[in-house]
Motif scaffolding. Structure first.
Motif, short mmCIF file in Angstrom:
data_model
loop_
_atom_site.label_atom_id
_atom_site.label_comp_id
_atom_site.label_asym_id
_atom_site.label_seq_id
_atom_site.Cartn_x
_atom_site.Cartn_y
_atom_site.Cartn_z
N SER A 1 -0.86 11.82 -0.03
CA SER A 1 0.00 11.36 -1.11
C SER A 1 -0.70 11.49 -2.45
O SER A 1 -1.93 11.42 -2.52
CB SER A 1 0.37 9.88 -0.90
OG SER A 1 1.15 9.72 0.25
N PRO A 2 0.07 11.63 -3.52
CA PRO A 2 -0.53 11.59 -4.85
C PRO A 2 -1.23 10.23 -5.04
O PRO A 2 -0.69 9.19 -4.63
CB PRO A 2 0.66 11.72 -5.80
CG PRO A 2 1.75 12.32 -4.98
CD PRO A 2 1.52 11.84 -3.58
N LYS A 3 -2.40 10.25 -5.64
CA LYS A 3 -3.15 8.99 -5.78
C LYS A 3 -2.37 7.94 -6.57
O LYS A 3 -2.53 6.75 -6.34
CB LYS A 3 -4.52 9.24 -6.39
CG LYS A 3 -4.53 9.84 -7.77
CD LYS A 3 -5.95 10.18 -8.21
CE LYS A 3 -5.99 10.86 -9.54
NZ LYS A 3 -7.36 11.25 -9.90
N GLU A 4 -1.48 8.37 -7.45
CA GLU A 4 -0.68 7.42 -8.24
C GLU A 4 0.28 6.60 -7.36
O GLU A 4 0.73 5.53 -7.77
CB GLU A 4 0.11 8.15 -9.33
CG GLU A 4 -0.74 8.75 -10.42
CD GLU A 4 -1.40 10.06 -10.02
OE1 GLU A 4 -2.39 10.44 -10.68
OE2 GLU A 4 -0.97 10.70 -9.05
N THR A 5 0.59 7.10 -6.17
CA THR A 5 1.46 6.39 -5.25
C THR A 5 0.92 4.99 -4.93
O THR A 5 1.67 4.06 -4.67
CB THR A 5 1.62 7.19 -3.93
OG1 THR A 5 2.16 8.46 -4.24
CG2 THR A 5 2.52 6.49 -2.94
N TYR A 6 -0.40 4.86 -4.98
CA TYR A 6 -1.04 3.61 -4.57
C TYR A 6 -1.26 2.64 -5.73
O TYR A 6 -2.05 1.71 -5.62
CB TYR A 6 -2.34 3.91 -3.83
CG TYR A 6 -2.02 4.59 -2.51
CD1 TYR A 6 -1.57 3.84 -1.43
CD2 TYR A 6 -2.08 5.98 -2.37
CE1 TYR A 6 -1.22 4.45 -0.24
CE2 TYR A 6 -1.74 6.59 -1.18
CZ TYR A 6 -1.31 5.82 -0.12
OH TYR A 6 -0.96 6.42 1.06
#
Length: 179
Positions: free
Chosen positions: A77-82
């Motif tokens: 997943s894109p790190k921004e998802t977290y």
């Protein structure tokens, strides 16, 4: 036992629904910090949104005579998802690249633990994540009270990075070279 490991496509993710819901109930039963946060967590609120927000998904279901008894769900997943309304799971600036690997959900029914199923599912997930050359960082999020899971992941080489939500979740981290 007649165990069969099956990688399932997103279109058959419903095979995990009961196991996912059992996982949420199990986590709530172990939690001593904010167990009420699990009240609204289930297959529809946790797994489906995670699958939809991920770039790539990997799910393995273990069946005993066609009855699902365990599963693992990992994603890229894109790190921004977290970083979302619920929590910021890690500092995005601490991650090389734009995506991360996450061993997101992992559950084995009572009576099937201690037979190596967990190690097999863990290894399958790590091998799957390793195929993505642009993903260097892997994360696992363990709910409070689940000491067996925390110890399992530590034995597998993951390190505790930090806690979030006042200790509700422990963040474990590793990188491709260390797995």
């Amino acid at each position: 036992m007649n165990l069969k490991y099956e990688v399932i496509p997103e279109g058959r993710i419903e095979l995990c629904k009961d196991l996912c819901n059992e996982l949420m109930a199990f986590q709530k039963s172990k939690a001593y910090i904010k167990p009420e946060l699990f009240d609204d967590m289930n297959f529809d609120t946790r797994m489906i949104p995670s699958i939809q927000s991920a770039t790539r998904n990997y799910t393995v279901v273990v069946k005993d005579n066609d009855q699902p008894v365990a599963y693992v769900y990992a994603n890229i997943s894109p790190k921004e998802t977290y970083s979302n309304d619920f929590a910021t799971f890690f500092d995005p600036d601490s991650v090389k690249g734009k995506d991360v690997g996450c061993l997101s959900q992992f559950y084995i029914k009572e009576g099937y633990r201690e037979y190596g199923i967990g190690s097999t599912l863990f290894n399958m997930s790590i091998q799957w994540m390793k195929q993505f050359n642009d993903v260097e960082e892997y994360f696992i999020f363990v709910s409070n009270g689940n000491h067996n899971a925390l110890d399992f992941y530590k034995r597998k080489g993951f390190n505790v990075s930090h806690d979030i939500l006042d200790g509700f979740i422990t963040v474990l981290r590793n990188n491709k070279q260390s797995c």
